[in-house]
Write an enzyme that holds these catalytic residues in place. Structure first.
Site, PDB file in Angstrom:
ATOM      1  N   SER B 146      71.442  29.515  40.443  1.00 52.20           N
ATOM      2  CA  SER B 146      71.611  29.174  39.030  1.00 52.20           C
ATOM      3  C   SER B 146      72.008  30.426  38.227  1.00 52.20           C
ATOM      4  CB  SER B 146      70.331  28.507  38.512  1.00 52.20           C
ATOM      5  OG  SER B 146      70.580  27.849  37.296  1.00 52.20           O
ATOM      6  N   ASP B 222      72.838  17.394  40.998  1.00 52.83           N
ATOM      7  CA  ASP B 222      72.249  18.445  40.164  1.00 52.83           C
ATOM      8  C   ASP B 222      72.198  17.962  38.712  1.00 52.83           C
ATOM      9  OD1 ASP B 222      71.945  20.892  38.581  1.00 52.83           O
ATOM     10  OD2 ASP B 222      72.438  21.969  40.428  1.00 52.83           O
ATOM     11  N   HIS B 254      68.894  20.396  41.577  1.00 50.52           N
ATOM     12  CA  HIS B 254      68.906  21.832  41.233  1.00 50.52           C
ATOM     13  C   HIS B 254      67.649  22.565  41.721  1.00 50.52           C
ATOM     14  CE1 HIS B 254      70.932  24.967  38.949  1.00 50.52           C
ATOM     15  NE2 HIS B 254      69.799  25.330  38.379  1.00 50.52           N
TER      16      HIS B 254
END
Lengths: 276, 276
Positions: B146, B222, B254
């Site tokens: 991320s 996600d 995610h």
């Protein structure tokens, strides 16, 4: 039963579910990993019982068990370690009350009303999981860490025929002779120590043993060796000629870093028994 | 440097250390896994940069990276995601300030004094780690999740020759065009958007690319796809004919369950580059 979350994980699904528990008289939450293989039929299941202070979540995110469960096509169940919530008795100490159920049915006030973890794990949750998910109830195994190792060993020995194999990471081995045990068994079961014997892995090993393979791992640098008393269980296993291995792992402590380090071995050990 | 903890883990040592950081003007904490192979000589190292809200600890306990780093004889460094502590600026939002350094050198008040994560990771921490542990500075690789994927990609492209390979799990790909980026780059670097371009993986891929292999994994489910903008980086990689792979992983979200699921692949990918 309510779905709290479902995350794809190693090709399978790591779910978290809540249900009203009859045994515990409160809502109970558990984690369940279903490997991809469950899409094609019922899969064997490994129960993972956690230690003091843990919820269903700790091992689910820290033990790395899904890696190997996915490889072997084995489901994992991560139950909570006690009843929880408002109206459920608790204690200020980390090792009594919520987070510290010790896998017994309490008979004493104020615990008796909710603290029925033995019934929850021996009957209620297996029935719910078996009825809801693609799990083969004829192929079950059990493991656990610390207080959860104690729970795994006592359930395995007292429910003959239920589990094909049992393992433990740094289990509480002899709670009737330890400060991790005497306080809790007295609180939950009362002062009559004869009632404690059914919840002591060393005493059960001497009396009953386990009809299948046993694997115990214990770190040599565990900060709780005096409370765990591994020598008592090792001696009882050897005296009984129990089919099994008791391994000291040099340099390892009591943490999840220890548990994760040997998880591959434990999953392979259980897979051998579950797929025999 | 102070040792916070050291736990034996997969035959090596998972340590946590704190040191006074010159770049950040505060104490900084990082995790470092040294595999058993480091007892016999310097080992290659993989940097793991974490995402929003994380400290050094999250990936260290949840990503399962030590399993494969031990197998390949690779050290892992888990830096924090920002300066921290009393006297360090912060914001109520989870995505600005402490826990959200975005791997830049802030120039704007109130951030400029402590938020110098680029210098910390490009210079200071590598020097400290290289001088203290059995790490081969000629064999480094970098990855992240991320916001950490953004950090890994931007550091890798702007420090040519430093890293032999770069990978990312669900990286923030195009922060100059995303609400995960515009707000933070404006706060840390000011309103002149031309100064933001050095911190946008898609723009850097178009302009510089990476002199080595690139591996990106992105889950199709996600929950932050709109903020991550993977299509921008995928297009830039293809347009540049970048040596690399951009993979969509169907059904994954995610979470760390996604990261852990593909960690084995990423460690093998980096091992191929580090041991070539």
């Amino acid at each position: 039963m309510q779905t709290i979350s479902e995350n794809k994980c190693f090709g399978g699904i790591q779910g978290v579910y809540t249900h009203a528990s009859e045994a515990c008289g409160c809502n109970m939450t558990f984690g369940l990993f279903l490997p991809e293989a469950a899409n094609e039929g019922a899969v064997p299941v490994l129960w993972y019982l956690s230690g003091l202070t843990c919820t269903h979540e700790n091992a689910m995110v820290k033990a790395g068990a899904q890696t190997w469960a996915a490889e072997h096509g084995i489901a994992l169940v991560f139950p909570d370690t006690s009843p929880r919530g408002k109206g459920v008795a608790d204690d200020e100490a980390y090792d009594l009350g919520q987070g510290a159920g010790f896998y017994v049915n309490a008979t004493e006030a104020p615990w008796a009303r909710h603290f029925r973890m033995w019934d929850y794990l021996a009957d209620e949750l297996p029935n719910i999981v078996g009825a809801t998910f693609a799990i083969d109830e004829d192929r079950q195994a059990i493991t656990g860490h610390s207080m959860g190792g104690h729970g795994a060993l006592t359930l395995a020995m007292r429910l003959p025929g239920r589990f094909r194999s049992v393992s433990a990471f740094a289990p509480i081995c002899h709670p009737t002779q330890s400060d991790w045990g005497r306080k809790q068994l007295a609180a939950y079961l009362g002062a009559d120590e004869s009632l404690w014997a059914g919840h002591d892995a060393t005493l059960l090993m001497r009396r009953l043993g386990f009809d299948g393979p046993v694997l115990i791992d214990q770190g040599s640098k565990d900060q709780f060796l005096d409370l765990l008393k591994p020598e008592a269980l090792a001696a009882a296993m050897a005296e009984r000629r129990q089919n099994g291995q008791f391994r000291i792992q040099p340099g390892y402590d009591h943490s999840y870093f220890f548990v994760a380090s040997f998880m591959e071995d434990h999953l392979r050990f259980h897979a051998d028994a579950l797929y025999r």
